[in-house]
Design an enzyme around this catalytic site. Structure first.
Site, short mmCIF file in Angstrom:
data_model
loop_
_atom_site.label_atom_id
_atom_site.label_comp_id
_atom_site.label_asym_id
_atom_site.label_seq_id
_atom_site.Cartn_x
_atom_site.Cartn_y
_atom_site.Cartn_z
N CYS A 297 0.81 -1.22 0.00
CA CYS A 297 0.00 0.00 0.00
C CYS A 297 0.85 1.27 0.00
O CYS A 297 0.45 2.28 -0.60
CB CYS A 297 -0.97 0.00 1.16
N HIS A 324 -1.82 1.91 7.19
CA HIS A 324 -2.32 1.89 5.83
C HIS A 324 -2.20 3.31 5.28
O HIS A 324 -2.15 4.28 6.05
CB HIS A 324 -3.77 1.41 5.77
N ASP A 341 -8.68 4.69 -2.85
CA ASP A 341 -7.70 3.68 -2.48
C ASP A 341 -7.33 2.87 -3.71
O ASP A 341 -8.11 2.04 -4.18
CB ASP A 341 -8.27 2.76 -1.40
#
Length: 648
Positions: A297, A324, A341
């Site tokens: 990520c 995250h 995202d």
């Protein structure tokens, strides 16, 4: 009413502040009570100077408006408003007003200085820091905040400060014209813009009142391209010698080239067969990521934010203290920041992490070229729980630090830009007051990364952990009842259902359209660029089914046809069945359309796949697969159900 949270918070303000703001609140209420049919008195524009400077910053004031019955409304073509709906209780409004009037009269009588109250100018809080309520309004009448060095420093607070400063400095890399041009050369921007125009046209064909902009659609197409065509996820790298699977095995020292591209950490991916180490530098420089195009990520959000800036989108990098990161993009047509995202190909699903993944959030900060913001409250519908976990640093210390960083960064900005940032801030502050309600697309677990990796992080979500998760039963809509046709498809590459017979309605996430599922998950093989549904690791069997119930619509089945594709290896087995209350028939998963006339006359239909068999440790997910296809085959459909209906 005297015990309501908003009123109690309002009473905590100094008398001068209370008297000023209570007068405004009473005026808003009186306008509606005296002119109940006048629309203009039912709407308050957030950007109104009186509201934004005299009421919005005061603790408890906006909460009292909500308790009166006002609702937040974000118009697609204008600013955010607080609206008093026609359905709202006027009696409730009157009760709140009378409670405020009683407190105001008491304070006026006690002070004896109503004609000359102490001036108390209030200013908006530049960052939403909630000391006792999620709103977190702070007024200048409160005691001065101490400087950070007068507060007790701990190891965690020092680490937090360093992370903030590092991220705030890092995002300036995205503003390099040379780097943006390099990113633009990697993006098929003309193709994406063409797709965005077509997507917007389709949206307006469905809804002529649609006020979304082309930039909104460009964000969606950029997300899809980035995930499907450009970047790849890394759990473990294939062996650089034999191509086999490797296992993470500690770290390796970074080379000078690694350090040049800000990769201070290098993972060792070790092959048990070749006894060879394959290096995986965790690059933190987005220019290098345009070349490597892989990572987790951190790499995904880092590179994606750069791509957004290269396309002229206003974007900011979002850091979550529970490990995250992602991106937000500002929508000019909607006047708000959109959660994006790239790992999940998810847009505007801010509750995905707390509700879908089950994360225990505490601090979420947004970093851009102009400011740093505490945006935690956008991503939570459980504000009290989040507040109880915000113990890493003191709230006053955090607020002071945010203010200091913003003051320094914004020194060179012009008055118009500062005004624009303040207006956006006010809209965000109002948004943060009321916890959101989860949408359907925010209920699923994480899809990026292996199951073991997701499970280790506790991000599989409730639907992956339980066999009795929410069940979906399709019921014919009014339009499907009129056409006497139910037609739905599932695209595993896009991970969405298309309900063709109901105006091309889409439903994201394989779980959301399934009736029952047990030990099943969606697997992406980024090494081979393949995707499919399979059994979860270690399970001896898996099941997934889809259900249609025609009875509530007064219909019954006339004919049914189904197409499904499955693939098995070694002794793996997939059993497909189509059943009603009276009949069950099996059909092959060969990708062909199969009719089932024997189901005629029933009102329910269930399609089920059962996955069993296989050999070795990887049998659960490698040897029995549903809908296996390339991640790049985004238009291929390997599951389809068509049911013609008739009146009961």
């Amino acid at each position: 009413m005297s015990g309501s949270q908003g009123f109690r918070a309002l009473c905590e303000n100094p008398t001068g502040v209370f008297l000023d703001v209570s007068k405004l609140l009473i005026t808003y209420a009186d306008n509606i009570l005296r002119n109940p049919n006048e629309e203009k008195y039912r709407s308050i524009r957030i950007g109104n100077p009186t509201f934004s400077t005299k009421l919005l910053p005061v603790k408890g004031a906006v909460e009292c408006l909500f308790e009166m019955g006002f609702k937040e409304v974000v118009y697609l073509h204008a600013e955010t408003h607080l609206l008093f709906p026609k359905s709202a209780s006027v009696e409730r409004l009157r009760q709140v007003r009378e409670t405020i009037v009683a407190e105001r009269d008491q304070r006026l009588g006690a002070s004896k200085v109503a004609s000359n109250p102490q001036s108390a100018r209030v200013v908006p809080n530049p960052a939403p820091v909630p000391p006792s309520t999620p709103a977190g309004w702070v007024s200048a009448a409160a005691p001065p905040m101490p400087a950070p060095d007068s507060l007790p420093f701990t190891e965690s607070s020092v680490s937090f400060l360093r992370t903030m400063q590092s991220n705030f400095q890092h995002v300036m890399i995205y503003e390099s014209p040379e780097l943006q041009q390099k990113a633009l050369s990697c993006i098929p921007h003309e193709l994406l813009k063409s797709r965005a125009k077509e997507r917007l046209k389709q949206a307006k064909d469905v809804d002529p009142e649609c006020s979304l902009g082309e930039e909104d659609m460009l964000v969606l197409d950029l997300l899809q391209w980035f995930k499907m065509d450009f970047f790849s996820w890394v759990d473990s790298l294939p062996c650089s010698r034999c191509g086999g699977r490797t296992q993470p095995s500690g770290s390796l020292p970074p080379s000078n080239d690694d350090l040049h591209w800000d990769a201070g950490r290098v993972e060792n991916h070790y092959c048990q067969t070749c006894h060879l180490s394959t290096r995986f530098p965790r690059y933190n420089h987005p220019e290098k990521l345009l070349e490597s195009r892989r990572g987790r990520c951190g790499e995904w959000a880092n590179c994606f934010t750069l791509c957004c800036r290269a396309l002229g989108l206003e974007a900011r990098y979002i850091w979550d203290s529970t490990d995250h990161v992602w991106t937000e993009v500002f929508s000019n047509s909607q006047h708000r920041w959109l959660h994006c995202d790239p790992c999940e190909n998810a847009c505007d699903k801010p509750l995905l992490y707390e509700v879908g993944w089950g994360k225990k959030l505490s601090y979420i900060l947004a970093f851009s070229k102009d400011q740093v913001m505490d945006v935690t409250w956008r991503y939570s519908c459980k504000h009290p729980e989040v507040l109880s976990r915000r113990t890493q640093i003191q709230e006053k210390w955090l607020l002071h630090t945010l203010n200091g960083l913003n003051t320094t960064r914004q020194q060179s900005l012009g008055p118009e830009r500062k005004k624009e940032l303040m207006q956006r801030l006010l809209v965000e502050l109002v948004e943060f007051i009321s916890p959101k309600t989860p949408k359907s697309g925010e209920l699923g677990g994480r899809i990026s990364g292996s199951l073991a990796w997701r499970a280790a992080r506790g991000e599989t979500g409730a639907s992956d952990a339980k066999g009795d998760a929410e069940e979906c039963v399709f019921i014919p809509s009014e339009s499907e009842k009129q056409t006497k046709l139910f037609h739905i498809c599932y695209n595993v590459a896009k991970d969405c259902y298309l309900r063709v017979s109901n105006g091309q309605e889409t439903l994201s996430g394989w779980q959301r359209g399934a009736w029952r599922k047990e030990n099943v998950f969606r697997k992406e093989e980024h090494d081979w660029q393949m995707v499919y549904l399979a059994r979860t690791e270690g399970s001896s069997s898996g099941r997934i089914s889809w259900k249609l119930d025609c009875a509530p619509a007064g219909m019954k089945i006339k004919t049914a046809s189904v197409k499904a594709f499955s693939q098995t290896f070694h002794s793996g087995h997939v059993r497909w069945s189509l059943s009603s209350a009276q009949t069950t028939i099996e059909f092959p998963g060969d990708g062909e359309l199969h009719s089932a006339a024997s189901l005629s006359g029933g009102t329910e239909l269930i399609v089920e796949a059962e996955l069993t068999g296989g050999e070795g440790d990887v049998s659960s997910w490698q040897h029995a697969q549903l809908f296996r296809q390339s991640l790049k085959e985004t238009e291929t459909v390997l599951f389809e159900l068509q049911v013609k209906m008739e009146q009961m």
